[in-house]
Design an enzyme around this catalytic site. Sequence first.
Site, PDB file in Angstrom:
ATOM      1  N   PHE A  87       0.736  -1.155   0.146  1.00 52.69           N
ATOM      2  CA  PHE A  87      -0.048   0.137  -0.017  1.00 52.69           C
ATOM      3  C   PHE A  87       0.850   1.271   0.095  1.00 52.69           C
ATOM      4  O   PHE A  87       0.232   2.398  -0.181  1.00 52.69           O
ATOM      5  CB  PHE A  87      -0.919  -0.074   1.080  1.00 52.69           C
ATOM      6  CG  PHE A  87      -1.919  -1.016   1.027  1.00 52.69           C
ATOM      7  CD1 PHE A  87      -3.183  -0.879   0.205  1.00 52.69           C
ATOM      8  CD2 PHE A  87      -1.749  -2.320   1.882  1.00 52.69           C
ATOM      9  CE1 PHE A  87      -4.025  -1.971   0.136  1.00 52.69           C
ATOM     10  CE2 PHE A  87      -2.813  -3.088   1.854  1.00 52.69           C
ATOM     11  CZ  PHE A  87      -3.792  -3.106   0.899  1.00 52.69           C
ATOM     12  N   SER A 114      -5.175  19.686  -6.382  1.00 49.80           N
ATOM     13  CA  SER A 114      -5.654  19.017  -5.316  1.00 49.80           C
ATOM     14  C   SER A 114      -6.707  17.985  -5.808  1.00 49.80           C
ATOM     15  O   SER A 114      -7.719  18.176  -6.765  1.00 49.80           O
ATOM     16  CB  SER A 114      -6.418  19.881  -4.256  1.00 49.80           C
ATOM     17  OG  SER A 114      -7.106  19.171  -3.167  1.00 49.80           O
ATOM     18  N   HIS A 124     -13.296  18.306  -4.640  1.00 52.72           N
ATOM     19  CA  HIS A 124     -12.680  18.807  -6.041  1.00 52.72           C
ATOM     20  C   HIS A 124     -12.948  18.353  -7.143  1.00 52.72           C
ATOM     21  O   HIS A 124     -13.815  17.207  -6.961  1.00 52.72           O
ATOM     22  CB  HIS A 124     -11.285  18.786  -5.789  1.00 52.72           C
ATOM     23  CG  HIS A 124     -10.675  20.126  -4.756  1.00 52.72           C
ATOM     24  ND1 HIS A 124      -9.576  20.792  -4.940  1.00 52.72           N
ATOM     25  CD2 HIS A 124     -11.161  20.622  -3.671  1.00 52.72           C
ATOM     26  CE1 HIS A 124      -9.199  21.607  -4.112  1.00 52.72           C
ATOM     27  NE2 HIS A 124     -10.363  21.439  -3.207  1.00 52.72           N
TER      28      HIS A 124
END
Length: 391
Positions: free
Chosen positions: A30, A184, A189
Site C-alpha cells: 500500500f 488537489s 474537488h
Amino acid sequence: MRVPLMKNAFLNEAETKQKLADFIRGAEMFSMGKECGKFEKKFAEWQGCKHALLFNSGGSANLALIQSLKSLGRLKDGDKVGFSSLTWSTNVMPIIQMGMVPVPVDVDKKTANVMSWNLLDRLKETDLQAFFATNVLGYAGDLAEIKKICEERGIVFMEDNCEGLGGRVAGDRFGNFGCGSTFSFFVAHHMSTIEGGMFCTNDDELCRMMKITRANGWDRNVLPEEQEKMRAPYNINPFYAKYSFYNLAFNFRPTEITGFLGQEQMQYLDENIKKRLENHAQFDAAICSNDELIHIECGHLDNISPFGLIILCKTPELREKYLKKFTETEIECRPVIAGNMQNQPFYKNYVQKMYDLPNTDFFNACGFYCGNYPEMTQEDIDLICGCLKKA
C-alpha cells in the site's frame, strides 16, 4: 441540506467503492509504488506536461515546491514572494514557513483572479523574486501575459491549479504556464482520491528535486544516473545510500490507494468537467439577467472549469439578501475562499507589512459561492437559479 456543497466522495461512487474494496483485498503493498506511477503517467498525458508527481495533498505539493526551489537556489530566505490575495491558506503558509516574505497581489473585480495589470501594479511598489498564482474556483487570469512579465523580470512563476483542473487559456491548460503547478484531489474537488494532490512541470531539474523533497531527502525515486551524480561527491556506496539524505525534505508520499483511485476517477474526468460547464451555463444565464449581481467575466479564457458558482453582489446588503435566500432554501454556501488573507488570524503573527486590497475586500464583503458538480439534478439547478432571480 437540499443542495450540499458536494454529494459524493467519488463520481460513480458505488462502482468506485466496489473496485476500491477489490483492490484493497488483492493488493500486495500500500505504500507508494506502481499504482502511483501509473496515475502520474496518465495525469501527465492528460495535462499535456512532461512530469507529474503524486503527493498526499495539494497543500503538501505547495510546501514541497517552495522547499525545492529553495534547495535549488532559485529562491532564498528573505525573498519576496507575491501571491494571489484571494486564495487558500496553503498557498501563503509555505512562503512564511520557508523564511520568505509574502506579498499579496490584488485580484481583478471582473475576473476574480490576478490579471497581468494587477501584478504590474504591485511591481511598481515592490520587487518580487517569485509569484504564486491561484486559479480561483475554476477561473484564471491572463496566465500567458503573467508568464511573459515574470520571464522578462526574472520572477519565478508558480501556479496553484487546485480549483481549475481542465480550464484552458492561450491555447493551453491552466497549470502549464509556471515553472510548476499544483493540483488537489480532495473530496470536494473536480476529481477525488479522498486526500491527494499532484505536481506538474516540464522542468527536469525541478522534478528531480521534488522527488527528493517528497520522500525524506533520499535518492530512491530518482533515475540511476542521477543517483550516481548525487552519491559521487560524498563517496556513498549502495549499502549506505539506503539511508543517505541530500536535501531538506518531508514525507509527503501518497499511498497506492491514492494512485488506484486517481486512475479510476480519471476515466470520468472529461465527462465531469463537461457536466460542470453545462450546469454553469444555466447559472450564468440567471446571473446575467439580474442587475443586482455581477457577472464574472471569462472572455480572455478559452474555457473555464467551474469548481463552484461564485455569486457576487453589488453591495454587502445585497449579499446578505441573497445569502439568506440560499440559506433558507438549504443550499450550502461558503465565503469566496479566505477573503483578504491579511485578515486571517495567523497572518499578522508573522507578517509586518500590510497592503491595500480593495477588490479582494469586495469579494469578501459582497460574495459567496455554492457547489457545482456532476451529480446535480435539474431540480438542484432550478433551486439555485431560483435563488439567483431578482425579487
